[in-house]
Structures are given as structure tokens and as C-alpha cells.
Design a protein around this motif. Structure first.
Motif, short mmCIF file in Angstrom:
data_model
loop_
_atom_site.label_atom_id
_atom_site.label_comp_id
_atom_site.label_asym_id
_atom_site.label_seq_id
_atom_site.Cartn_x
_atom_site.Cartn_y
_atom_site.Cartn_z
N ILE A 154 6.59 7.39 -4.36
CA ILE A 154 6.80 5.79 -4.24
C ILE A 154 6.45 5.28 -5.55
O ILE A 154 5.25 5.60 -6.06
CB ILE A 154 5.58 5.23 -3.23
N THR A 155 7.16 4.47 -6.00
CA THR A 155 6.85 4.00 -7.48
C THR A 155 7.31 2.51 -7.63
O THR A 155 7.82 1.91 -6.64
CB THR A 155 7.84 4.70 -8.33
N GLY A 156 6.74 1.78 -8.55
CA GLY A 156 6.98 0.43 -8.84
C GLY A 156 6.63 -0.43 -7.89
O GLY A 156 5.42 -0.63 -7.24
N ASP A 157 7.42 -1.53 -7.50
CA ASP A 157 7.11 -2.41 -6.57
C ASP A 157 6.80 -2.02 -5.25
O ASP A 157 5.91 -2.41 -4.62
CB ASP A 157 8.42 -3.62 -6.50
N ALA A 158 7.41 -0.80 -4.69
CA ALA A 158 7.51 -0.39 -3.53
C ALA A 158 5.91 0.24 -3.26
O ALA A 158 5.01 -0.07 -2.28
CB ALA A 158 8.26 0.64 -3.07
N ARG A 159 5.29 0.90 -4.42
CA ARG A 159 4.08 1.14 -4.50
C ARG A 159 2.92 0.19 -4.36
O ARG A 159 2.11 0.28 -3.83
CB ARG A 159 3.58 2.25 -5.73
N VAL A 160 3.27 -1.00 -5.07
CA VAL A 160 2.37 -2.07 -5.10
C VAL A 160 2.32 -2.59 -3.55
O VAL A 160 1.32 -3.14 -3.24
CB VAL A 160 2.97 -3.08 -6.33
N GLN A 161 3.51 -2.88 -3.25
CA GLN A 161 3.51 -3.54 -1.91
C GLN A 161 3.03 -2.70 -0.61
O GLN A 161 1.95 -3.27 -0.01
CB GLN A 161 4.92 -3.50 -1.42
N LEU A 162 2.94 -1.39 -0.74
CA LEU A 162 2.58 -0.36 0.24
C LEU A 162 0.96 -0.29 -0.10
O LEU A 162 0.27 -0.41 1.01
CB LEU A 162 2.90 1.05 0.00
N ARG A 163 0.51 -0.42 -1.34
CA ARG A 163 -1.00 -0.43 -1.71
C ARG A 163 -1.57 -1.69 -1.12
O ARG A 163 -2.49 -1.67 -0.39
CB ARG A 163 -1.20 -0.33 -3.23
N SER A 164 -1.03 -2.83 -1.08
CA SER A 164 -1.31 -4.18 -0.67
C SER A 164 -1.56 -4.16 1.03
O SER A 164 -2.49 -4.36 1.44
CB SER A 164 -0.41 -5.12 -1.12
N VAL A 165 -0.76 -3.75 1.54
CA VAL A 165 -0.48 -3.23 2.93
C VAL A 165 -1.79 -2.41 3.50
O VAL A 165 -2.54 -3.00 4.49
CB VAL A 165 0.88 -2.90 3.47
N LEU A 166 -2.00 -1.38 2.74
CA LEU A 166 -3.03 -0.46 3.09
C LEU A 166 -4.08 -0.96 2.92
O LEU A 166 -5.15 -0.93 3.81
CB LEU A 166 -2.82 0.73 2.43
N LYS A 167 -4.54 -1.80 1.63
CA LYS A 167 -5.79 -2.36 1.47
C LYS A 167 -6.06 -3.41 2.79
O LYS A 167 -7.19 -3.53 3.38
CB LYS A 167 -5.68 -3.17 -0.14
N LYS A 168 -4.98 -4.24 2.96
CA LYS A 168 -5.38 -5.42 4.11
C LYS A 168 -5.73 -4.76 5.64
O LYS A 168 -6.73 -4.88 6.04
CB LYS A 168 -4.08 -6.23 4.34
N GLN A 169 -5.02 -3.52 5.95
CA GLN A 169 -5.19 -2.78 7.04
C GLN A 169 -6.63 -2.22 6.90
O GLN A 169 -7.39 -1.96 8.19
CB GLN A 169 -4.22 -2.01 7.41
N TYR A 170 -6.74 -1.63 5.84
CA TYR A 170 -8.00 -0.72 5.89
C TYR A 170 -9.37 -1.80 5.64
O TYR A 170 -10.32 -1.69 6.53
CB TYR A 170 -8.09 -0.03 4.72
N ASP A 171 -9.12 -2.79 4.85
CA ASP A 171 -10.45 -3.83 5.16
C ASP A 171 -10.46 -4.55 6.55
O ASP A 171 -11.41 -5.03 6.98
CB ASP A 171 -10.02 -5.18 4.09
N GLY A 172 -9.13 -4.50 7.46
CA GLY A 172 -9.25 -5.03 8.74
C GLY A 172 -9.80 -4.03 9.80
O GLY A 172 -9.97 -4.57 10.93
N GLY A 173 -10.27 -2.87 9.21
CA GLY A 173 -10.88 -1.75 9.94
C GLY A 173 -10.29 -0.40 10.29
O GLY A 173 -10.85 0.17 11.15
#
Length: 66
Positions: free
Chosen positions: A7-26
Motif C-alpha cells: 500500500i503506497t501513496g494516496d491509498a496508504r494515506v486513506q487507509l491510515r486515516s480510516v484506521l485512525k478514526k476506527q481506533y480512536d472510536g474504540g
């Protein structure tokens, strides 16, 4: 996203953002692995790249009645 593919580039940035939101959500790291079909190591790395404040290991500590 296809499994076993880097996973590189924009796909990595997008996945990172989704994971952060879900992890912060519990969600736990293991739960995120299952949801996204990625390894524990990758999910952990992406969360660290996203500068997430990691929770302590071992889950919640509820007081036990005496």
C-alpha cells in the motif's frame, strides 16, 4: 484493496486515516486487522504513522468485587 499488495501513496494515506478514526472510536488493533484483512504489524505501523495515542495493552481494567 487487494491483499498481499503493498500500500503506497494516496491509498496508504486513506487507509491510515480510516484506521485512525476506527481506533480512536474504540476498535482494537486485532479487530482492525480482521476488518481490513491486514497484518497486525502493518496496522500498528500505520497507526503510529498517523500519530495515534496508543492505548495500554490488556484491555479495560474493571474493579473486581471483593
Amino acid at each position: 484493496m487487494a491483499r498481499k499488495k503493498h500500500i503506497t501513496g494516496d491509498a496508504r494515506v486513506q487507509l491510515r486515516s480510516v484506521l485512525k478514526k476506527q481506533y480512536d472510536g474504540g476498535a482494537s488493533i486485532r479487530a482492525l486487522c480482521g476488518m481490513h484483512g491486514r497484518s497486525y504489524g502493518l496496522v500498528n505501523t500505520l497507526l503510529k504513522e498517523a500519530e495515534v495515542t496508543m492505548r495500554p495493552r490488556g484491555g479495560s481494567r474493571r474493579a473486581r468485587p471483593n
